[in-house]
Design a protein around this motif. Sequence first.
Motif, PDB file in Angstrom:
ATOM      1  N   UNK A  14       0.829  -1.204   0.000  1.00  0.00           N
ATOM      2  CA  UNK A  14       0.000   0.000   0.000  1.00  0.00           C
ATOM      3  C   UNK A  14       0.861   1.250   0.000  1.00  0.00           C
ATOM      4  N   UNK A  15       1.965   1.232   0.755  1.00  0.00           N
ATOM      5  CA  UNK A  15       2.866   2.372   0.784  1.00  0.00           C
ATOM      6  C   UNK A  15       3.399   2.654  -0.614  1.00  0.00           C
ATOM      7  N   UNK A  16       3.799   1.613  -1.312  1.00  0.00           N
ATOM      8  CA  UNK A  16       4.314   1.776  -2.677  1.00  0.00           C
ATOM      9  C   UNK A  16       3.234   2.326  -3.594  1.00  0.00           C
ATOM     10  N   UNK A  17       2.023   1.822  -3.456  1.00  0.00           N
ATOM     11  CA  UNK A  17       0.915   2.316  -4.279  1.00  0.00           C
ATOM     12  C   UNK A  17       0.643   3.780  -3.989  1.00  0.00           C
ATOM     13  N   UNK A  18       0.647   4.158  -2.717  1.00  0.00           N
ATOM     14  CA  UNK A  18       0.371   5.544  -2.355  1.00  0.00           C
ATOM     15  C   UNK A  18       1.459   6.481  -2.876  1.00  0.00           C
ATOM     16  N   UNK A  19       2.718   6.048  -2.808  1.00  0.00           N
ATOM     17  CA  UNK A  19       3.810   6.856  -3.359  1.00  0.00           C
ATOM     18  C   UNK A  19       3.631   7.057  -4.860  1.00  0.00           C
ATOM     19  N   UNK A  71       7.075  -2.053 -11.410  1.00  0.00           N
ATOM     20  CA  UNK A  71       6.816  -2.235  -9.972  1.00  0.00           C
ATOM     21  C   UNK A  71       5.796  -1.234  -9.443  1.00  0.00           C
ATOM     22  N   UNK A  72       5.935   0.028  -9.816  1.00  0.00           N
ATOM     23  CA  UNK A  72       4.987   1.043  -9.353  1.00  0.00           C
ATOM     24  C   UNK A  72       3.599   0.825  -9.914  1.00  0.00           C
ATOM     25  N   UNK A  73       3.555   0.474 -11.178  1.00  0.00           N
ATOM     26  CA  UNK A  73       2.259   0.205 -11.814  1.00  0.00           C
ATOM     27  C   UNK A  73       1.597  -1.007 -11.154  1.00  0.00           C
ATOM     28  N   UNK A  74       2.376  -2.028 -10.885  1.00  0.00           N
ATOM     29  CA  UNK A  74       1.835  -3.232 -10.242  1.00  0.00           C
ATOM     30  C   UNK A  74       1.306  -2.920  -8.845  1.00  0.00           C
ATOM     31  N   UNK A  75       1.995  -2.052  -8.114  1.00  0.00           N
ATOM     32  CA  UNK A  75       1.532  -1.686  -6.768  1.00  0.00           C
ATOM     33  C   UNK A  75       0.184  -0.971  -6.840  1.00  0.00           C
ATOM     34  N   UNK A  76       0.038  -0.047  -7.795  1.00  0.00           N
ATOM     35  CA  UNK A  76      -1.238   0.650  -7.965  1.00  0.00           C
ATOM     36  C   UNK A  76      -2.324  -0.348  -8.367  1.00  0.00           C
ATOM     37  N   UNK A  77      -1.991  -1.224  -9.280  1.00  0.00           N
ATOM     38  CA  UNK A  77      -2.958  -2.219  -9.755  1.00  0.00           C
ATOM     39  C   UNK A  77      -3.428  -3.113  -8.602  1.00  0.00           C
ATOM     40  N   UNK A  78      -2.503  -3.579  -7.778  1.00  0.00           N
ATOM     41  CA  UNK A  78      -2.862  -4.445  -6.651  1.00  0.00           C
ATOM     42  C   UNK A  78      -3.757  -3.703  -5.660  1.00  0.00           C
ATOM     43  N   UNK A  79      -3.431  -2.451  -5.386  1.00  0.00           N
ATOM     44  CA  UNK A  79      -4.233  -1.663  -4.463  1.00  0.00           C
ATOM     45  C   UNK A  79      -5.646  -1.464  -5.018  1.00  0.00           C
ATOM     46  N   UNK A  80      -5.755  -1.145  -6.294  1.00  0.00           N
ATOM     47  CA  UNK A  80      -7.076  -0.979  -6.911  1.00  0.00           C
ATOM     48  C   UNK A  80      -7.849  -2.294  -6.929  1.00  0.00           C
TER      49      UNK A  80
END
Length: 103
Positions: free
Chosen positions: A3-8, A75-84
């Motif tokens: 979640x931290x990575x997604x928020x960043x 990696x950043x895109x994947x973090x956003x995708x996982x959070x969504x």
Amino acid sequence: MANTQAFLAIAALGDPTRRQIFERLAHGPSPVGELASTMAVSRPAVSQHLRILKEASLVTETAQGTRRIYRIDQRGISAIHAWLDERWAETLNAAGSTLDQDF
């Protein structure tokens, strides 16, 4: 941590100039000079935006001679995708619970 990575990553893309840089890199890798040549901000400003995108794991850089080539980092895109995906699953579960109560 995810979640931290997604928020960043989401926060980094909140800036219109960073979104524009990110969108340009979605079409292929590019050095800072090429990115800056078609933007309304200076080359140092583009470098600062790239630093923030890199910290958010949205872009990576590789050395090519004296130039740094930037490209999209999955990696950043994947973090956003996982959070969504988590938010979507929660929404579907809540909708399912509401429908179950109505019947």
